[in-house]
Design an enzyme around this catalytic site. Sequence first.
Site, mmCIF file in Angstrom:
data_model
loop_
_atom_site.group_PDB
_atom_site.id
_atom_site.type_symbol
_atom_site.label_atom_id
_atom_site.label_comp_id
_atom_site.label_asym_id
_atom_site.label_seq_id
_atom_site.Cartn_x
_atom_site.Cartn_y
_atom_site.Cartn_z
ATOM 1 N N ASP A 212 0.833 -1.192 0.000
ATOM 2 C CA ASP A 212 0.000 0.000 0.000
ATOM 3 C C ASP A 212 0.875 1.252 0.000
ATOM 4 O O ASP A 212 1.874 1.324 0.711
ATOM 5 C CB ASP A 212 -0.895 -0.025 1.251
ATOM 6 C CG ASP A 212 -1.858 1.125 1.322
ATOM 7 O OD1 ASP A 212 -2.728 1.229 0.438
ATOM 8 O OD2 ASP A 212 -1.751 1.929 2.272
ATOM 9 N N GLU A 281 1.820 -0.109 -4.903
ATOM 10 C CA GLU A 281 0.874 0.911 -5.351
ATOM 11 C C GLU A 281 1.579 2.264 -5.352
ATOM 12 O O GLU A 281 2.017 2.742 -4.306
ATOM 13 C CB GLU A 281 -0.331 0.975 -4.408
ATOM 14 C CG GLU A 281 -1.300 2.103 -4.756
ATOM 15 C CD GLU A 281 -2.217 2.493 -3.601
ATOM 16 O OE1 GLU A 281 -3.322 2.994 -3.878
ATOM 17 O OE2 GLU A 281 -1.820 2.318 -2.434
#
Length: 550
Positions: A212, A281
Amino acid sequence: MNAQTQSRPDLAADKDWWRGAVIYQIYPRSYQDSNGDGIGDLNGITARLPYVASLGVDAIWISPFFASPMKDFGYDVSDYCDVDPMFGTLSDFDVLVDTAHRLGVRVMIDLVLSHTSDQHPWFKQSRASRDNPKADWYVWADPKPDGNPPNNWLSIFGGPAWQWDARREQYYLHNFLTEQPDLNFHNPDVQDALLDVVRFWLDRGVDGFRLDTINFYIHDKLLRDNPPLPPELRDASIAPRVNPYNHQLHLYDKNQPENLAFLERFRALLDEYPAATAVGEVGDAQKGLEIMGEYTAGDDRVHMCYSFEFLSGTQPDAQRFADVMARVDDVVSEGWACWAFSNHDVVRHASRWDLGLPAQKALTTLLMCLRGSVCIYQGEELGLPEADVAFEDLQDPYGIEFWPEFKGRDGCRTPMVWEKSNQNGGFTTGHPWLPVSHVHLDHAVAVQEADPGALIHHYRKAIAFRAAHPALVKGAHDKVQATGSIVHFTRMYDGEEVFVAVNLGHDPAVMEMPAGDWMQVGQELGSATVAPDGKLHLGPWQPALARRKA
């Protein structure tokens, strides 16, 4: 090598399995509830793994299921090494991993390393004083002389990225919610602790990680102000237009060069395991592809990354695909991209781009033929539109903050629909945490399984077509080009060449077939035939797929 890996040599054989893999994202709160509490859980995922395997995907990525106060639905972690009771137990997770592996599906989990919950024991200790052993584990800073925050950095969720703490009489950094304080990666002890978390899950049998906000790990030590961003350069792909976050060029609050050294430490740990991988990401509207190139270059950083080129609100046409892939060839030439049209943070692409069924099929075919790996998001194989969630039913703090101009992320997070026979779509016997969209019931899995023309079957065919052609999985490509509404290119690998052309328009289109002796393939995907004069005549939203004859 752990025992679980030794028991599945078929999965361990290819350490580069990630290159060209199709990864299916599962949002655990919304996939399948096994105990009637209205919230999806690990046992529910395990029960549905045969369905996932039937799609032909290589792996699943499970969004966070760690212990958490759930202020941001699991992206605020209070214990990295335990399962939140609402999702089950560590033993339930072990069963999930074992079941997936027996079905030939690898398991990737979502690691949120840039920040924790403010309820994490690390933060509780850090905020207690300025001189405790973890005092420097988070990003603390003194106020300006007038008491204001140390700089102008903004939170993605709205307002300043700094929160005053009376105990330390300092501000702490939070790029997201105030309940999500940022870890201080400049402290090597923090890096060591996070790498211990990575090892914990690798030893438990996971095959990899989705990282993330990978470019948020490290901040500028000098805490310099971000410069303003001119209005004409603002891009709403990372934050909605109404969010002042878009008013800055984020030079100093993320994207710092020191991050590369941590990623190299992370990769070295993964390389101790036979086939572990990671996809990062990259959240940056201005230079996402450049960061992707930096983070995936060579063999000592992250295996692959995704950015937001095809997660934006503008439907990509043939020229857009050609432009993006040309940019990738330029700045990610030594790395590897991962592509997605939908995920848990954006409006579902069926609605975002206002797509009919033929367009969804055409774009799915194209996605499975692009150079790079692929992430698909639960329900996209059903063509689910964005759900309309009433304000009183909203759960997402992001949507509540910016309503009604931005409705948040709940519309793409509503429960998966398995059958039409009950109002909850087979997701739960209880009251679902988000309402099941009645519009979605007509798209349910059971409904589509019975319809040979349904989108779910096209996804299976497109994934199988990709898997059957190594050139589409791991191959290079020549220049991706646009001829009118047709995007076209050739993929090459180990002597195989596959030509791909897809008409991304509502009208018929014609182009010249490349020179050579080609054989039509992909008839199951509606592939057009080559005319005797060597021209391709493509109907609206029609692909043409061909393999060069040996």
